[in-house]
Scaffold this motif. Structure first.
Motif, PDB file in Angstrom:
ATOM      1  N   CYS A 130      -1.099   6.108   4.391  1.00  0.00           N
ATOM      2  CA  CYS A 130      -1.307   5.577   3.043  1.00  0.00           C
ATOM      3  C   CYS A 130      -2.230   4.365   3.108  1.00  0.00           C
ATOM      4  N   ASP A 131      -3.064   4.211   2.092  1.00  0.00           N
ATOM      5  CA  ASP A 131      -4.037   3.129   2.066  1.00  0.00           C
ATOM      6  C   ASP A 131      -3.381   1.749   2.098  1.00  0.00           C
ATOM      7  N   GLN A 132      -2.162   1.624   1.590  1.00  0.00           N
ATOM      8  CA  GLN A 132      -1.510   0.320   1.580  1.00  0.00           C
ATOM      9  C   GLN A 132      -0.880  -0.014   2.936  1.00  0.00           C
ATOM     10  N   GLY A 133      -1.032   0.877   3.935  1.00  0.00           N
ATOM     11  CA  GLY A 133      -0.580   0.554   5.287  1.00  0.00           C
ATOM     12  C   GLY A 133       0.578   1.381   5.809  1.00  0.00           C
ATOM     13  N   ASP A 134       1.336   2.013   4.949  1.00  0.00           N
ATOM     14  CA  ASP A 134       2.456   2.840   5.402  1.00  0.00           C
ATOM     15  C   ASP A 134       1.940   4.112   6.069  1.00  0.00           C
ATOM     16  N   THR A 135       2.699   4.616   7.029  1.00  0.00           N
ATOM     17  CA  THR A 135       2.447   5.938   7.587  1.00  0.00           C
ATOM     18  C   THR A 135       3.692   6.782   7.342  1.00  0.00           C
ATOM     19  N   VAL A 136       3.475   7.983   6.867  1.00  0.00           N
ATOM     20  CA  VAL A 136       4.592   8.853   6.494  1.00  0.00           C
ATOM     21  C   VAL A 136       4.474  10.172   7.248  1.00  0.00           C
ATOM     22  N   PRO A 137       5.475  10.491   8.095  1.00  0.00           N
ATOM     23  CA  PRO A 137       5.457  11.794   8.766  1.00  0.00           C
ATOM     24  C   PRO A 137       5.778  12.900   7.782  1.00  0.00           C
ATOM     25  N   ARG A 140      -0.285  14.575  13.665  1.00  0.00           N
ATOM     26  CA  ARG A 140       0.730  13.676  14.221  1.00  0.00           C
ATOM     27  C   ARG A 140       1.179  14.304  15.533  1.00  0.00           C
ATOM     28  N   VAL A 141       0.888  13.677  16.610  1.00  0.00           N
ATOM     29  CA  VAL A 141       1.253  14.209  17.922  1.00  0.00           C
ATOM     30  C   VAL A 141       2.658  13.738  18.233  1.00  0.00           C
TER      31      VAL A 141
END
Length: 173
Positions: free
Chosen positions: A69-76, A168-169
């Motif tokens: 996400c552009d605001q910094g979060d990463t979501v699997p 996503r590895v």
């Protein structure tokens, strides 16, 4: 009689041959392949439809992906597909059975992303039969061309953010 078995029980060559029949030999140029580049299908969520003589009639694969996400979060998330069915057996409910089995496995899974599913597909089909929608994917970017109406998601953990979708590895346990 058709049985749904873990995809790991089927030879990778048979799976590739079926995918070539279903989608063409140029299938690897599609955006979906870029989204999941460098990852391995998730064994616990990938299945095959086989008949008692061992013939492969269909497959479904699920892949680990990540939304940055552009605001910094990463979501699997888990990317569902491709769903491939032997052309002579299409319209026999095999694809729908494979999809239902993969969704059931995801709902029972504790894997990161298993409750945030996404796919690139026909919204009239995947929405009607499985509840996938494009309501939270409008601001997602993919590494290649795609039709925004065909970028679908399902699950309470699907974010509604602007961001880039990519591989996503998974790390070995």
């Amino acid at each position: 009689m058709i049985a749904l078995v873990p995809l790991a029980q089927v030879s990778p060559q048979a799976v590739d041959a079926l995918l070539d029949k279903a989608f063409g030999a140029d299938r690897r140029a599609r955006t979906a392949y870029r989204v999941r580049a460098g990852t391995e299908a998730i064994d616990a969520l990938s299945f095959a439809a086989v008949v008692t003589d061992g013939r492969l009639l269909g497959t479904i694969q699920c892949w680990p992906v990540l939304l940055r996400c552009d605001q910094g979060d990463t979501v699997p998330l888990v990317m569902v597909g491709p769903v491939a069915v032997e052309p002579s057996s299409q319209r026999d409910g095999i694809g729908r059975a494979l999809m239902a089995r993969a969704l059931e496995a995801a709902s029972e899974s504790s894997l990161d992303g298993a409750h945030a599913l996404m796919l690139i597909g026909d919204p009239e089909y995947y929405g009607r039969f499985f509840g996938f929608m494009a309501d939270r994917t409008a601001r997602w970017r993919l590494p290649g061309p795609f039709e925004p109406r065909r970028l679908l998601a399902l699950g309470d953990d699907v974010p509604d953010c602007a961001g880039a979708l990519g591989p996503r590895v998974l790390q070995p346990a």
